[in-house]
Design a protein around this motif. Structure first.
Motif, PDB file in Angstrom:
ATOM      1  N   GLY A   1      -2.385  -2.045 -15.646  1.00 40.47           N
ATOM      2  CA  GLY A   1      -3.315  -2.870 -16.399  1.00 40.47           C
ATOM      3  C   GLY A   1      -2.661  -3.960 -17.208  1.00 40.47           C
ATOM      4  N   VAL A   2      -1.339  -4.027 -17.199  1.00 40.26           N
ATOM      5  CA  VAL A   2      -0.629  -5.089 -17.920  1.00 40.26           C
ATOM      6  C   VAL A   2      -0.032  -6.055 -16.901  1.00 40.26           C
ATOM      7  CG1 VAL A   2       1.199  -5.633 -19.583  1.00 40.26           C
ATOM      8  CG2 VAL A   2      -0.194  -3.570 -19.886  1.00 40.26           C
ATOM      9  N   GLU A   3       0.999  -5.608 -16.196  1.00 39.41           N
ATOM     10  CA  GLU A   3       1.593  -6.470 -15.165  1.00 39.41           C
ATOM     11  C   GLU A   3       0.769  -6.431 -13.877  1.00 39.41           C
ATOM     12  OE1 GLU A   3       4.687  -5.546 -18.104  1.00 39.41           O
ATOM     13  OE2 GLU A   3       3.404  -4.227 -16.925  1.00 39.41           O
ATOM     14  N   TYR A   4       0.325  -5.249 -13.514  1.00 43.00           N
ATOM     15  CA  TYR A   4      -0.481  -5.007 -12.312  1.00 43.00           C
ATOM     16  C   TYR A   4      -1.403  -3.830 -12.569  1.00 43.00           C
ATOM     17  CZ  TYR A   4       2.763  -7.693  -9.320  1.00 43.00           C
ATOM     18  OH  TYR A   4       3.512  -8.673  -8.747  1.00 43.00           O
ATOM     19  N   PHE A   5      -2.385  -3.685 -11.663  1.00 41.86           N
ATOM     20  CA  PHE A   5      -3.110  -2.434 -11.527  1.00 41.86           C
ATOM     21  C   PHE A   5      -2.476  -1.752 -10.328  1.00 41.86           C
ATOM     22  CE2 PHE A   5      -6.272  -5.154 -13.597  1.00 41.86           C
ATOM     23  CZ  PHE A   5      -6.558  -4.371 -14.702  1.00 41.86           C
ATOM     24  N   PHE A   6      -1.977  -0.546 -10.527  1.00 46.54           N
ATOM     25  CA  PHE A   6      -1.270   0.167  -9.467  1.00 46.54           C
ATOM     26  C   PHE A   6      -2.241   1.112  -8.751  1.00 46.54           C
ATOM     27  CE2 PHE A   6       1.926  -1.140 -12.520  1.00 46.54           C
ATOM     28  CZ  PHE A   6       2.851  -1.751 -11.686  1.00 46.54           C
ATOM     29  N   LEU A   7      -2.404   0.886  -7.456  1.00 47.39           N
ATOM     30  CA  LEU A   7      -3.315   1.681  -6.626  1.00 47.39           C
ATOM     31  C   LEU A   7      -2.535   2.305  -5.484  1.00 47.39           C
ATOM     32  CD1 LEU A   7      -6.147  -1.005  -6.153  1.00 47.39           C
ATOM     33  CD2 LEU A   7      -6.056   0.790  -7.898  1.00 47.39           C
ATOM     34  N   SER A   8      -3.019   3.418  -4.973  1.00 39.75           N
ATOM     35  CA  SER A   8      -2.417   3.976  -3.765  1.00 39.75           C
ATOM     36  C   SER A   8      -2.856   3.110  -2.580  1.00 39.75           C
ATOM     37  CB  SER A   8      -2.881   5.417  -3.560  1.00 39.75           C
ATOM     38  OG  SER A   8      -4.237   5.416  -3.153  1.00 39.75           O
ATOM     39  N   PRO A   9      -2.127   3.148  -1.464  1.00 43.06           N
ATOM     40  CA  PRO A   9      -2.573   2.397  -0.283  1.00 43.06           C
ATOM     41  C   PRO A   9      -4.004   2.756   0.134  1.00 43.06           C
ATOM     42  CG  PRO A   9      -0.306   3.082   0.016  1.00 43.06           C
ATOM     43  CD  PRO A   9      -0.805   3.747  -1.241  1.00 43.06           C
ATOM     44  N   ASP A  10      -4.361   4.039   0.027  1.00 42.72           N
ATOM     45  CA  ASP A  10      -5.720   4.449   0.387  1.00 42.72           C
ATOM     46  C   ASP A  10      -6.762   3.858  -0.574  1.00 42.72           C
ATOM     47  OD1 ASP A  10      -4.900   5.829   2.625  1.00 42.72           O
ATOM     48  OD2 ASP A  10      -4.817   7.774   1.595  1.00 42.72           O
ATOM     49  N   GLU A  11      -6.467   3.866  -1.881  1.00 41.42           N
ATOM     50  CA  GLU A  11      -7.383   3.257  -2.851  1.00 41.42           C
ATOM     51  C   GLU A  11      -7.546   1.761  -2.559  1.00 41.42           C
ATOM     52  OE1 GLU A  11      -6.876   5.461  -7.116  1.00 41.42           O
ATOM     53  OE2 GLU A  11      -5.072   4.502  -6.304  1.00 41.42           O
ATOM     54  N   PHE A  12      -6.422   1.109  -2.226  1.00 40.23           N
ATOM     55  CA  PHE A  12      -6.455  -0.318  -1.928  1.00 40.23           C
ATOM     56  C   PHE A  12      -7.361  -0.576  -0.715  1.00 40.23           C
ATOM     57  CE2 PHE A  12      -5.142  -4.624  -1.681  1.00 40.23           C
ATOM     58  CZ  PHE A  12      -4.429  -4.913  -2.831  1.00 40.23           C
ATOM     59  N   ARG A  13      -7.167   0.212   0.342  1.00 40.34           N
ATOM     60  CA  ARG A  13      -7.984   0.049   1.557  1.00 40.34           C
ATOM     61  C   ARG A  13      -9.472   0.273   1.265  1.00 40.34           C
ATOM     62  NH1 ARG A  13      -3.771   2.875   3.520  1.00 40.34           N
ATOM     63  NH2 ARG A  13      -2.350   1.700   4.824  1.00 40.34           N
ATOM     64  N   GLN A  14      -9.775   1.241   0.398  1.00 38.81           N
ATOM     65  CA  GLN A  14     -11.168   1.510   0.050  1.00 38.81           C
ATOM     66  C   GLN A  14     -11.779   0.312  -0.674  1.00 38.81           C
ATOM     67  OE1 GLN A  14     -13.135   4.210   1.002  1.00 38.81           O
ATOM     68  NE2 GLN A  14     -14.664   2.765   0.259  1.00 38.81           N
ATOM     69  N   ARG A  15     -11.028  -0.298  -1.558  1.00 34.63           N
ATOM     70  CA  ARG A  15     -11.531  -1.468  -2.293  1.00 34.63           C
ATOM     71  C   ARG A  15     -11.692  -2.675  -1.355  1.00 34.63           C
ATOM     72  NH1 ARG A  15     -10.795  -1.566  -8.326  1.00 34.63           N
ATOM     73  NH2 ARG A  15     -10.667   0.616  -8.899  1.00 34.63           N
ATOM     74  N   ILE A  16     -10.814  -2.773  -0.360  1.00 31.41           N
ATOM     75  CA  ILE A  16     -10.981  -3.818   0.660  1.00 31.41           C
ATOM     76  C   ILE A  16     -12.300  -3.581   1.399  1.00 31.41           C
ATOM     77  CG2 ILE A  16     -10.120  -4.730   2.868  1.00 31.41           C
ATOM     78  CD1 ILE A  16      -7.255  -4.107   1.802  1.00 31.41           C
ATOM     79  N   ALA A  17     -12.527  -2.343   1.817  1.00 32.15           N
ATOM     80  CA  ALA A  17     -13.753  -1.988   2.541  1.00 32.15           C
ATOM     81  C   ALA A  17     -14.998  -2.263   1.698  1.00 32.15           C
ATOM     82  CB  ALA A  17     -13.704  -0.514   2.954  1.00 32.15           C
ATOM     83  N   ASN A  18     -14.880  -2.123   0.378  1.00 35.32           N
ATOM     84  CA  ASN A  18     -15.993  -2.375  -0.538  1.00 35.32           C
ATOM     85  C   ASN A  18     -16.132  -3.850  -0.911  1.00 35.32           C
ATOM     86  OD1 ASN A  18     -16.440   0.371  -0.559  1.00 35.32           O
ATOM     87  ND2 ASN A  18     -15.453   0.709  -2.551  1.00 35.32           N
ATOM     88  N   ASN A  19     -15.281  -4.721  -0.329  1.00 35.68           N
ATOM     89  CA  ASN A  19     -15.313  -6.170  -0.590  1.00 35.68           C
ATOM     90  C   ASN A  19     -15.101  -6.490  -2.079  1.00 35.68           C
ATOM     91  OD1 ASN A  19     -15.506  -8.864   0.213  1.00 35.68           O
ATOM     92  ND2 ASN A  19     -17.710  -8.925  -0.182  1.00 35.68           N
ATOM     93  N   GLU A  20     -14.160  -5.777  -2.711  1.00 34.63           N
ATOM     94  CA  GLU A  20     -13.913  -5.960  -4.145  1.00 34.63           C
ATOM     95  C   GLU A  20     -12.852  -7.016  -4.443  1.00 34.63           C
ATOM     96  OE1 GLU A  20     -13.436  -2.254  -6.372  1.00 34.63           O
ATOM     97  OE2 GLU A  20     -14.584  -1.194  -4.819  1.00 34.63           O
ATOM     98  N   PHE A  21     -12.163  -7.519  -3.428  1.00 38.36           N
ATOM     99  CA  PHE A  21     -11.065  -8.467  -3.654  1.00 38.36           C
ATOM    100  C   PHE A  21     -11.479  -9.909  -3.407  1.00 38.36           C
ATOM    101  CE2 PHE A  21      -8.635  -4.568  -2.940  1.00 38.36           C
ATOM    102  CZ  PHE A  21      -7.721  -4.639  -3.981  1.00 38.36           C
ATOM    103  N   LEU A  22     -10.973 -10.807  -4.261  1.00 43.33           N
ATOM    104  CA  LEU A  22     -11.065 -12.248  -4.025  1.00 43.33           C
ATOM    105  C   LEU A  22     -10.121 -12.623  -2.888  1.00 43.33           C
ATOM    106  CD1 LEU A  22     -10.833 -13.821  -7.582  1.00 43.33           C
ATOM    107  CD2 LEU A  22     -12.709 -14.083  -5.954  1.00 43.33           C
ATOM    108  N   GLU A  23      -8.956 -12.044  -2.941  1.00 47.52           N
ATOM    109  CA  GLU A  23      -7.926 -12.282  -1.939  1.00 47.52           C
ATOM    110  C   GLU A  23      -6.997 -11.094  -1.962  1.00 47.52           C
ATOM    111  OE1 GLU A  23      -4.414 -12.994  -2.658  1.00 47.52           O
ATOM    112  OE2 GLU A  23      -4.805 -12.561  -4.754  1.00 47.52           O
TER     113      GLU A  23
END
Length: 189
Positions: A49-71
């Motif tokens: 939450g300071v330099e980055y939000f650290f997610l697992s690869p699976d969490e990242f993929r789930q957020r991609i699937a949910n269309n949560e990213f700008l890029e």
């Protein structure tokens, strides 16, 4: 008052980070870095939450699937980096002018999503030869790495016309002042 977005993109070695860090010292601009997500582990003293939000690869993929990213980009297998829409909206709601230091594709995606609320700036070297000289004089990269960066720079330079403004960094102080003038004008609109 809601903040605005300032997007910076440039080939490696153009002085983009130097210009951004100089602009960040101008407190009257109310600039704040966008906090990105990554699937890599924290390094050193990095905090979630300071330099980055650290997610697992699976969490990242789930957020991609949910269309949560700008890029986002998968830089290496299971090594993702990306910018969450909600995080940027939270920063804008606080009145922060959010600064992005992203690759050309990410910059174009963010600009497309936010339209006139975003200013996109492309920092351009005076020439590929000058860029080669800068990368070589750093003394940090092997010759084959420099060649890879120059190949990528040639590709990235084709994106310059897609940005709102292009600042040629042939003189750092002049480029900093030009960027400051452009950002001040945009924030004041």
């Amino acid at each position: 008052m809601k903040g605005k977005l300032i997007i910076f993109s440039a080939p490696s070695g153009t002085g983009k980070s130097t210009i951004i860090n100089w602009l960040m010292q101008h407190k009257e601009l109310h600039l704040a870095f966008s906090i990105s997500c990554t699937s890599r582990a924290p390094r050193g003293t990095e905090r979630n939450g300071v330099e980055y939000f650290f997610l697992s690869p699976d969490e990242f993929r789930q957020r991609i699937a949910n269309n949560e990213f700008l890029e986002y980009e998968e830089v290496y297998k299971d090594r993702f980096y990306g910018t969450l829409k909600q995080q940027v909206e939270n920063q804008l709601e606080k009145g922060e002018n959010v600064v992005f230091d992203v690759d050309v594709k990410g910059g174009c995606n963010i600009k497309q999503y936010f339209g006139d609320r975003a200013l996109s700036l492309f920092i351009q070297p005076p020439s590929i030869d000058e860029l080669r000289h800068r990368l070589t004089s750093r003394g940090t990269d092997a010759p084959e790495v420099i060649e890879d960066r120059l190949d990528r720079a040639a590709f990235e330079l084709t994106f310059a016309p897609k940005f709102d403004r292009v600042v040629v960094n042939d003189n750092l102080e002049k480029a900093e002042q030009e960027a400051l003038s452009i950002v001040r004008r945009f924030i004041g609109q």
